[in-house]
Motif scaffolding. Structure first.
Motif: not given
Length: 126
Positions: A18-27
């Protein structure tokens, strides 16, 4: 492997993904910005007026457009793909272990009801 070990590993893996692939994205970009003030706390007293003069209740406002959603999903898929490709790399694993520390106080995950409802055995096809 014992069920409690499987659960511990799945918990840590879910959080770090969740941290590596979702949170620190364009989100993060979509999350940035002003949040409207709501005296009720649920946004039911917030109205957005668009350029066409439409008054839209906050609960009905789309907060992400199709292009933003498409770009976000591409980025998440690319990160998940890369995560899986690199998970056996010792340098990558060391970085992942550091990221895992930031999730220590997160709530424990629970099974998703939609994915959990998928049958575990595929019925035979005729």
């Amino acid at each position: 492997m014992r069920p409690e070990d499987e659960d511990r590993i799945a918990t840590q893996l879910a959080k770090v993904m969740a941290v590596a692939c979702v949170r620190n994205t364009q989100l993060e970009t979509l999350h940035a910005g002003l949040t409207p003030v709501s005296h009720t706390g649920d946004g039911s007293d917030v109205i957005v007026e668009d350029a066409a003069g439409r008054r839209i209740p906050w609960s009905e406002v789309s907060r992400i457009n199709d292009d933003e959603m498409r770009a976000l999903m591409r980025e998440i898929v690319d990160r998940l793909y890369t995560f899986h490709l690199r998970i056996d790399d010792p340098g990558f694993r060391a970085e992942i272990d550091r990221w895992a520390a930031m999730t220590a106080k997160w709530d424990a995950p629970k099974p998703d009801p939609i994915l959990s409802a998928i049958p575990s055995v595929t019925p035979e096809r005729n």
